[in-house]
Design a protein around this motif. Structure first.
Motif, PDB file in Angstrom:
ATOM      1  N   PRO A   1      26.098  44.312  50.344  1.00 30.61           N
ATOM      2  CA  PRO A   1      26.879  44.239  51.587  1.00 30.61           C
ATOM      3  C   PRO A   1      28.216  43.519  51.434  1.00 30.61           C
ATOM      4  CG  PRO A   1      25.003  42.744  51.661  1.00 30.61           C
ATOM      5  CD  PRO A   1      24.852  43.568  50.420  1.00 30.61           C
ATOM      6  N   LEU A   2      28.354  42.709  50.388  1.00 32.15           N
ATOM      7  CA  LEU A   2      29.614  41.989  50.189  1.00 32.15           C
ATOM      8  C   LEU A   2      30.369  42.465  48.949  1.00 32.15           C
ATOM      9  CD1 LEU A   2      28.510  38.345  51.090  1.00 32.15           C
ATOM     10  CD2 LEU A   2      29.722  40.000  52.513  1.00 32.15           C
ATOM     11  N   ASP A   3      30.039  43.654  48.461  1.00 32.23           N
ATOM     12  CA  ASP A   3      30.724  44.214  47.299  1.00 32.23           C
ATOM     13  C   ASP A   3      32.198  44.441  47.645  1.00 32.23           C
ATOM     14  OD1 ASP A   3      31.369  45.485  44.908  1.00 32.23           O
ATOM     15  OD2 ASP A   3      30.652  47.431  45.613  1.00 32.23           O
ATOM     16  N   ALA A   4      33.085  43.836  46.868  1.00 34.28           N
ATOM     17  CA  ALA A   4      34.525  43.907  47.148  1.00 34.28           C
ATOM     18  C   ALA A   4      35.025  45.344  47.206  1.00 34.28           C
ATOM     19  CB  ALA A   4      35.297  43.108  46.102  1.00 34.28           C
ATOM     20  N   GLY A   5      34.463  46.214  46.379  1.00 35.65           N
ATOM     21  CA  GLY A   5      34.891  47.608  46.357  1.00 35.65           C
ATOM     22  C   GLY A   5      34.691  48.309  47.688  1.00 35.65           C
TER      23      GLY A   5
ATOM     24  N   GLY B   1      37.795  47.629  49.596  1.00 30.73           N
ATOM     25  CA  GLY B   1      39.071  47.963  48.971  1.00 30.73           C
ATOM     26  C   GLY B   1      39.885  46.749  48.566  1.00 30.73           C
ATOM     27  N   VAL B   2      39.199  45.665  48.186  1.00 31.30           N
ATOM     28  CA  VAL B   2      39.892  44.459  47.743  1.00 31.30           C
ATOM     29  C   VAL B   2      39.360  44.056  46.373  1.00 31.30           C
ATOM     30  CG1 VAL B   2      40.307  43.635  50.092  1.00 31.30           C
ATOM     31  CG2 VAL B   2      38.250  42.917  48.898  1.00 31.30           C
ATOM     32  N   SER B   3      40.102  43.204  45.709  1.00 35.14           N
ATOM     33  CA  SER B   3      39.655  42.715  44.398  1.00 35.14           C
ATOM     34  C   SER B   3      38.570  41.651  44.591  1.00 35.14           C
ATOM     35  CB  SER B   3      40.836  42.115  43.633  1.00 35.14           C
ATOM     36  OG  SER B   3      41.249  40.907  44.252  1.00 35.14           O
TER      37      SER B   3
ATOM     38  N   SER C   1      38.587  38.666  43.423  1.00 33.19           N
ATOM     39  CA  SER C   1      39.187  37.361  43.747  1.00 33.19           C
ATOM     40  C   SER C   1      39.620  37.296  45.206  1.00 33.19           C
ATOM     41  CB  SER C   1      40.357  37.045  42.813  1.00 33.19           C
ATOM     42  OG  SER C   1      41.375  37.999  42.951  1.00 33.19           O
ATOM     43  N   GLU C   2      40.101  38.413  45.738  1.00 30.97           N
ATOM     44  CA  GLU C   2      40.455  38.446  47.164  1.00 30.97           C
ATOM     45  C   GLU C   2      39.206  38.278  48.030  1.00 30.97           C
ATOM     46  OE1 GLU C   2      44.350  41.338  47.448  1.00 30.97           O
ATOM     47  OE2 GLU C   2      42.414  42.258  46.959  1.00 30.97           O
ATOM     48  N   MET C   3      38.117  38.925  47.633  1.00 31.23           N
ATOM     49  CA  MET C   3      36.859  38.786  48.376  1.00 31.23           C
ATOM     50  C   MET C   3      36.375  37.344  48.318  1.00 31.23           C
ATOM     51  SD  MET C   3      34.607  39.959  50.316  1.00 31.23           S
ATOM     52  CE  MET C   3      34.043  41.612  50.371  1.00 31.23           C
ATOM     53  N   SER C   4      36.479  36.711  47.161  1.00 37.09           N
ATOM     54  CA  SER C   4      36.070  35.307  47.029  1.00 37.09           C
ATOM     55  C   SER C   4      36.877  34.412  47.959  1.00 37.09           C
ATOM     56  CB  SER C   4      36.234  34.822  45.585  1.00 37.09           C
ATOM     57  OG  SER C   4      35.271  35.417  44.764  1.00 37.09           O
ATOM     58  N   ALA C   5      38.175  34.670  48.032  1.00 40.10           N
ATOM     59  CA  ALA C   5      39.032  33.863  48.905  1.00 40.10           C
ATOM     60  C   ALA C   5      38.619  34.026  50.370  1.00 40.10           C
ATOM     61  CB  ALA C   5      40.500  34.242  48.712  1.00 40.10           C
ATOM     62  N   VAL C   6      38.322  35.243  50.777  1.00 40.36           N
ATOM     63  CA  VAL C   6      37.903  35.497  52.164  1.00 40.36           C
ATOM     64  C   VAL C   6      36.565  34.817  52.443  1.00 40.36           C
ATOM     65  CG1 VAL C   6      37.109  37.301  53.750  1.00 40.36           C
ATOM     66  CG2 VAL C   6      39.208  37.633  52.434  1.00 40.36           C
ATOM     67  N   LEU C   7      35.635  34.930  51.496  1.00 35.62           N
ATOM     68  CA  LEU C   7      34.318  34.308  51.679  1.00 35.62           C
ATOM     69  C   LEU C   7      34.430  32.792  51.782  1.00 35.62           C
ATOM     70  CD1 LEU C   7      32.214  36.449  49.176  1.00 35.62           C
ATOM     71  CD2 LEU C   7      32.199  36.579  51.681  1.00 35.62           C
TER      72      LEU C   7
END
Length: 155
Positions: free
Chosen positions: A114-118, A121-123, A125-131
């Motif tokens: 459910p939290l797969d960055a793909g 449509g984000v990288s 590292s971008e997903m990590s920053a949002v999380l």
């Protein structure tokens, strides 16, 4: 006195598991409300003294699930533990952010999870920053719900 059982991590954990199984409940009598506030206060004290932040977090969550109704309004146990010393322990709040973020990161690392960055449509590292930002905001909201001073929330 039952409180001495809360000094032991194993019995404290079993007590909290039992409470979780009984939640939610807004039908506490006045006596039950006071008793649970006393037990949760003792649990917070012992958990904080032993660095058992997992139990502190569980008590925090449970305090939003138990309460009573007074003059038509819900009164949760959180109101009874709001002034506890553990909430002024910055180490606890840092632990919360880190542990929740690590949990999110594990879920994000799962392909097609459910939290797969793909999926978004984000990288990675971008997903990590949002999380991380999401968890910091969640902890800040929790701190404010306890009416902690803004100076502590900002720190």
């Amino acid at each position: 006195e039952v409180v001495w059982l809360l000094k032991r991590p194993d019995t404290r954990s079993r007590f909290l598991e039992h409470c979780r199984g009984a939640a939610p409940s807004l039908h506490l009598t006045d006596a039950s409300f006071v008793t649970l506030v006393d037990l949760f206060t003792a649990c917070l004290r012992e958990s904080n003294n032993n660095g058992d932040f997992e139990s502190v977090r569980e008590v925090f969550d449970l305090c939003s699930l138990f309460g009573t109704v007074k003059t038509g309004a819900a009164v949760f146990l959180k109101s009874g533990v709001r002034r506890h010393e553990v909430w002024r322990n910055d180490s606890f709040w840092v632990w919360c952010i880190v542990s929740m973020f690590e949990e999110d990161e594990r879920r994000a690392a799962s392909p097609d999870g459910p939290l797969d960055a793909g999926r978004f449509g984000v990288s990675a590292s971008e997903m990590s920053a949002v999380l991380l930002l999401n968890r910091v905001h969640a902890v800040a909201r929790s701190m404010r719900s306890l009416r902690l001073p803004l100076s502590q929330v900002r720190a």
